[in-house]
Scaffold this active site. Structure first.
Site, PDB file in Angstrom:
ATOM      1  N   ASP A  46     -15.218 -38.292  16.200  1.00 20.36           N
ATOM      2  CA  ASP A  46     -16.491 -37.875  16.781  1.00 20.36           C
ATOM      3  C   ASP A  46     -16.760 -36.421  16.420  1.00 20.36           C
ATOM      4  O   ASP A  46     -15.843 -35.654  16.107  1.00 20.36           O
ATOM      5  CB  ASP A  46     -16.498 -38.074  18.298  1.00 20.36           C
ATOM      6  CG  ASP A  46     -15.433 -37.257  19.010  1.00 20.36           C
ATOM      7  OD1 ASP A  46     -14.280 -37.228  18.525  1.00 20.36           O
ATOM      8  OD2 ASP A  46     -15.738 -36.654  20.056  1.00 20.36           O
ATOM      9  N   GLU A  87     -13.254 -36.870  21.531  1.00 19.76           N
ATOM     10  CA  GLU A  87     -12.594 -35.569  21.678  1.00 19.76           C
ATOM     11  C   GLU A  87     -13.572 -34.468  22.046  1.00 19.76           C
ATOM     12  O   GLU A  87     -13.303 -33.642  22.918  1.00 19.76           O
ATOM     13  CB  GLU A  87     -11.865 -35.214  20.373  1.00 19.76           C
ATOM     14  CG  GLU A  87     -10.847 -34.094  20.512  1.00 19.76           C
ATOM     15  CD  GLU A  87     -11.428 -32.712  20.238  1.00 19.76           C
ATOM     16  OE1 GLU A  87     -10.706 -31.717  20.444  1.00 19.76           O
ATOM     17  OE2 GLU A  87     -12.605 -32.616  19.829  1.00 19.76           O
TER      18      GLU A  87
END
Length: 502
Positions: free
Chosen positions: A165, A228
């Site tokens: 991400d 994250e």
């Protein structure tokens, strides 16, 4: 460019240019005036003759018709690898595909049962896992939250942890953010450094170790997370519910040398209900809690105000230019009064009473990241990185005291405790030795304000990414990385995994 990185050698022999003609490199030379490295070569067609070309240009990788190619491909007999080797062109082609999948945390497509973090996250995760399968390794998708690629045998597990991400793009990009752009030795794209690039480097490190049949006594696993940047880490929480926890691991999502400590990370919300005000102030700015805001807008009494800043990672707010604080100063200079402007005037470590530090990890940092103000409510969200020897209560209490007269309610939205691994532990000393062997740099282990997956497991640290002296472009406009740094990371990660998995 970091002094640690050294230019790649160019072997003598036969090469093919990407347009088709063949050439022979017969020597290397140094320009007498500029000291630039040069390649001496001759065409293997036409009248021949001797020519020279800058070595940096000879080594270039570029894109032609959507395909990543070398300017000059070395024509050598393909042999079975006996030492771990990297095919940079193949890696960059895979990285290009991965970058084209939009995986912005919180804005990664539709949420479904199979894609709880968004369809983009699941698509990117499956792409990495499929590449792992094509390399002959075992893989698993853990319900769309995370996944892993693994090879080897043995009772213990060594892992490298990365994420796919990214933060939001922001404004003023000069290259397509969701694609790979190559310019000489530099590659651009959102996530090219943080952390899609290092995800692919780690995957190719496993591939190289497997293909070279390096003797290992433990299994090696790449764990890929999809949540994250948002800070909630639903991916790692899901992983630990059902999957094997590694005996030791490292996360190449920070820098070199080894990061033995990471500051605590706290997100706070300061909120105040407003009485009816005429005229009302409408004020907004920022979008990602862990990034310095690069744009802010306000409307007051029919007049529009704007400010532009520079994005940076929240762990290093001094490297950015906070647009929210800039706009607040502009509004105050216009004679506008408002509780949010008073709060923002105090929104410094000194003004909040949190000018704190320790001898292990240094000073606390504060990033006023997101502001939302309308006629009914004023909200400020801040990212705080606090020293490893402190507790969150050591930070919250002074802020409450410093803002008590303004009537804002403080809520702690997120608190990740500091990470602190003994500098003399086997893990840290081993990774330090690997780093020193590969670079010759004798720098000591460091402390970071970043938050990596090293916090997800016991006996884990951050190790890898940026080298001392390199520009850190994580979370910034036109995020970039050098191919040379990518290749050096591959070398270090391969050796680190090989040593830890012996």
């Amino acid at each position: 460019m970091s002094k640690i990185l050294t230019k790649k050698k160019i072997p003598l022999g036969r090469y093919r240019h990407y347009k088709g003609n063949e050439y022979e490199v017969i020597g290397l030379a140094t320009h007498s005036e500029t000291q630039e490295a040069m390649v001496v070569y001759r065409p293997l067609y036409g009248e021949g003759g001797l020519w020279v070309r800058p070595a940096a240009m000879w080594n270039e990788i570029l894109e032609k018709d959507g395909k990543i190619v070398r300017r000059f491909e070395y024509l050598t007999e393909k042999k079975v690898a006996t030492e771990p080797e990297l095919d940079t062109v193949d890696l960059l082609q895979d990285l290009k595909t991965l970058l084209q999948i939009k995986t912005v945390n919180g804005d990664a497509g539709e949420i479904t049962a199979e894609a709880p973090l968004g369809t983009g996250i699941n698509e990117a995760l499956n792409f990495v896992l499929l590449r792992g399968q094509s390399f002959g390794m075992r893989t698993k998708n853990c319900d769309g939250y995370c996944g892993y690629v693994e090879f080897g045998e043995g009772p213990e597990l060594v892992a490298v942890t990365t994420h796919i991400d990214t933060v939001a793009v922001g404004e003023d990009w000069t290259v397509p953010p969701f694609d790979l752009t190559i310019d000489g030795d530099t590659i651009y794209g959102r996530g090219v450094l943080d952390d899609k690039g290092l995800t692919m480097v780690s995957l190719y490190a496993l591939k190289a170790l497997k293909e070279a049949k390096v003797s290992l006594g433990k299994r090696v696993r790449l764990i890929i997370g999809g949540d994250e940047e948002g800070g909630n880490w639903a991916c790692m929480n899901r992983y630990k519910q059902t999957e094997e926890v590694p005996a030791c691991s490292f996360s190449p999502d920070s820098g070199y040398p080894a990061i033995f400590a990471e500051k605590g990370i706290m997100n706070i919300i300061l909120e105040k209900e407003l009485g009816h005000q005429t005229p009302a102030l409408v004020f907004s700015g920022g979008g990602q809690i862990n990034s310095v805001p690069d744009a802010a807008q306000a409307v007051f009494n029919g007049q529009t105000f704007e400010a532009k800043g520079k994005s940076a990672h929240a762990m290093e707010p001094e490297k950015g230019d906070n647009a929210i604080l800039k706009l607040a100063a502009i509004l105050t200079a216009e004679g506008i009064t408002h509780p949010i402007l008073t709060l923002l005037e105090r929104a410094t470590t000194t003004g909040f009473g949190i000018d704190l530090s320790d001898s292990v990890s240094g000073a606390l940092t504060l990033n006023p990241a997101i502001v939302q103000v309308d006629e009914n409510k004023a909200v400020l969200r801040c990212d705080i990185r606090y020293p490893v020897t402190l507790k969150s209560s050591d930070v919250v209490a002074p802020i409450k005291k410093a803002t008590a007269d303004l009537g804002f309610c403080l809520e702690m939205d997120h608190d990740v405790k500091p990470l602190h691994v003994d500098k003399d532990s086997f893990l840290v000393t081993t990774l330090q030795q690997v780093y020193q062997d590969c670079t010759g740099d004798m720098a000591e282990p460091m402390v970071s304000g970043g938050g990596t997956y090293a916090r997800a497991f016991e006996n884990s640290v951050a190790f890898g990414g940026g080298f001392p002296g390199e520009v850190n472009t994580c979370h910034q406009t036109d995020e970039f990385w050098s191919i040379e740094s990518l290749e050096k990371n591959f070398e270090i990660i391969v050796k680190a995994l090989a040593v830890l998995a012996q």
